[in-house]
Design a protein around this motif. Structure first.
Motif, short mmCIF file in Angstrom:
data_model
loop_
_atom_site.label_atom_id
_atom_site.label_comp_id
_atom_site.label_asym_id
_atom_site.label_seq_id
_atom_site.Cartn_x
_atom_site.Cartn_y
_atom_site.Cartn_z
N GLU A 148 0.85 -1.18 0.00
CA GLU A 148 0.00 0.00 0.00
C GLU A 148 0.89 1.24 0.00
O GLU A 148 1.90 1.29 0.72
CB GLU A 148 -0.88 -0.02 1.24
CG GLU A 148 -1.80 1.15 1.41
CD GLU A 148 -2.65 1.05 2.68
OE1 GLU A 148 -3.31 2.05 3.01
OE2 GLU A 148 -2.63 -0.01 3.32
N PRO A 165 1.99 0.59 -10.49
CA PRO A 165 0.60 0.65 -10.00
C PRO A 165 -0.12 -0.67 -10.24
O PRO A 165 0.04 -1.31 -11.29
CB PRO A 165 -0.01 1.77 -10.85
CG PRO A 165 1.15 2.57 -11.34
CD PRO A 165 2.28 1.60 -11.52
N ASP A 168 -6.41 0.99 -7.64
CA ASP A 168 -6.92 1.95 -6.66
C ASP A 168 -8.05 1.27 -5.91
O ASP A 168 -9.01 0.78 -6.52
CB ASP A 168 -7.44 3.21 -7.34
CG ASP A 168 -6.31 4.07 -7.90
OD1 ASP A 168 -5.14 3.77 -7.59
OD2 ASP A 168 -6.61 5.01 -8.65
N ASP A 169 -7.95 1.24 -4.59
CA ASP A 169 -8.93 0.55 -3.74
C ASP A 169 -9.80 1.60 -3.04
O ASP A 169 -9.35 2.27 -2.11
CB ASP A 169 -8.20 -0.30 -2.71
CG ASP A 169 -9.13 -1.14 -1.86
OD1 ASP A 169 -10.32 -1.26 -2.22
OD2 ASP A 169 -8.66 -1.68 -0.83
N HIS A 209 -5.37 7.89 5.28
CA HIS A 209 -6.39 7.93 4.24
C HIS A 209 -7.75 8.33 4.80
O HIS A 209 -8.47 9.13 4.21
CB HIS A 209 -6.51 6.56 3.56
CG HIS A 209 -5.25 6.10 2.88
ND1 HIS A 209 -4.60 6.86 1.96
CD2 HIS A 209 -4.54 4.96 2.99
CE1 HIS A 209 -3.53 6.21 1.52
NE2 HIS A 209 -3.47 5.06 2.15
N HIS A 268 -9.64 6.82 -1.71
CA HIS A 268 -9.10 5.51 -2.02
C HIS A 268 -7.65 5.43 -1.57
O HIS A 268 -7.01 6.43 -1.23
CB HIS A 268 -9.18 5.24 -3.53
CG HIS A 268 -8.36 6.18 -4.35
ND1 HIS A 268 -8.83 7.41 -4.76
CD2 HIS A 268 -7.08 6.08 -4.83
CE1 HIS A 268 -7.89 8.03 -5.46
NE2 HIS A 268 -6.82 7.25 -5.51
N ARG A 269 -7.16 4.20 -1.57
CA ARG A 269 -5.73 3.96 -1.35
C ARG A 269 -5.16 3.31 -2.60
O ARG A 269 -5.87 2.63 -3.35
CB ARG A 269 -5.50 3.05 -0.14
CG ARG A 269 -6.15 1.67 -0.26
CD ARG A 269 -5.87 0.83 0.97
NE ARG A 269 -6.53 -0.47 0.88
CZ ARG A 269 -6.39 -1.45 1.77
NH1 ARG A 269 -5.62 -1.26 2.83
NH2 ARG A 269 -7.01 -2.60 1.62
N LYS A 270 -3.88 3.51 -2.85
CA LYS A 270 -3.23 2.96 -4.03
C LYS A 270 -2.39 1.74 -3.63
O LYS A 270 -1.67 1.79 -2.63
CB LYS A 270 -2.34 4.01 -4.70
CG LYS A 270 -3.13 5.12 -5.38
CD LYS A 270 -2.21 6.07 -6.13
CE LYS A 270 -3.01 7.09 -6.92
NZ LYS A 270 -3.75 6.48 -8.03
N LEU A 272 0.48 -1.13 -5.01
CA LEU A 272 1.56 -1.32 -5.98
C LEU A 272 2.09 -2.74 -5.91
O LEU A 272 2.00 -3.40 -4.88
CB LEU A 272 2.73 -0.37 -5.67
CG LEU A 272 2.48 1.13 -5.54
CD1 LEU A 272 3.77 1.81 -5.10
CD2 LEU A 272 1.98 1.71 -6.84
#
Length: 301
Positions: A148, A165, A168-169, A209, A268-270, A272
């Motif tokens: 994250e 990436p 996106d959550d 977040h 959202h959180r990203k 990877l």
């Protein structure tokens, strides 16, 4: 000739921030780690560490050397790939790691798919935090991580890692079934500004977040309860002890009297994928990344 083992000790000091932490990671004593760096400095004829308060910091010469050391590490990974080039289906052991939701929703299904398609490939999964994932990558103890994005992660420009990436959550507002907002298609978080809130622990990567999403809606949430696990959060909401923001990937306990409501503004959180630089083309890593991308494309409805 430069002893590459001593160079690795210097890289570890830069990665972990102190000689003591680097020594612990490398299973050295602090004095042995310091001796390795002193000898490297003598070999090169430059100072590599200088005093800073009660500790030390890297000199400009050391920073310059590190750029070359990272490049050497990448070339070594590439050379090892050439020497051990696998012909045919991926085989051997693939070590992967990630935070809890990433393991549950992405890495576990990925391991099942790879087991079915490549019987000679064994996948080993380890649940970790984001920073621990990068430590394991740096140490060569894992090959692929799902992480994250947090402010404490290495920057995307870090030459030691390749970070790409994944998805996106989004965060959903979770309320009890009988909450006035439970039947809504979307909700503006400002509508729950005065309610009691359940939030992740302050040190959790998810906490910023949640606070940022509420701040963007114009308020600071009145946090009454903290929880480490999304299942615990769901149970607290079910008992009408507050509302919460929960990532959509988090699989909550079924049959609880709670409802997810989508939020305007798309908080959202990203996520990877991360590897050491130079190993993404290894057959096992390449097929794992392909499966991860496919799973990620359908993970968030």
């Amino acid at each position: 000739m430069i002893d590459l083992r001593r160079l690795h000790v210097l890289r570890a000091v830069a990665h972990y921030g102190t000689v003591t932490a680097a020594a612990h990671a490398l299973h050295f004593t602090p004095s042995a780690a310091s001796q390795q760096i002193r000898q490297l400095a003598r070999d090169l004829g430059v100072d590599l560490l200088e005093p800073q308060g009660r500790g030390v910091r890297l000199t400009p010469a050391a920073e310059s050397l590190l750029a070359h050391a990272d490049a050497i590490q990448v070339r070594w990974e590439e050379a090892e790939l050439d020497l051990r080039a696998e012909h045919g289906a991926p085989a051997g052991q693939l070590r992967v790691c990630g935070f809890s939701t990433g393991v549950s929703v992405l890495l576990a299904p990925m391991a099942v798919r790879l087991r079915e398609r490549y019987p000679r490939l064994t996948v080993r999964i380890q649940e970790t935090g984001a920073l621990e994932s990068f430590d394991l990558l740096f140490e060569g103890e894992t090959d692929l991580a799902v992480v994250e994005v947090t402010p404490r992660n290495p920057p995307l420009s870090d030459a030691r890692f390749e970070q790409q990436p994944l998805l996106d959550d989004p965060y959903d507002l979770v309320v009890p079934d009988d909450h006035p907002l439970a039947g809504r298609g979307h909700v503006d978080l400002a509508e729950v500004a005065h309610e009691d809130w359940i939030a992740p622990l302050p040190e959790s990567p998810c906490c910023p977040h949640v606070m940022s999403a509420c701040g963007a809606a114009g308020f600071t949430p009145g946090v009454v309860h903290h929880a480490m696990d999304w299942t615990v959060t769901a149970h607290l909401v079910a008992h009408r002890l507050g509302v919460a923001l929960v990532p959509r990937l988090a699989r909550l306990t079924p049959r609880l009297p709670i409802t997810r409501v989508r939020c305007t503004g798309n908080p959202h959180r990203k996520l990877l994928s991360a590897t050491r630089r130079g190993i993404r083309t290894r057959p096992a890593v390449a097929v794992a990344l392909e499966e991860l991308r496919e799973l990620a494309s359908t993970a968030v409805a």
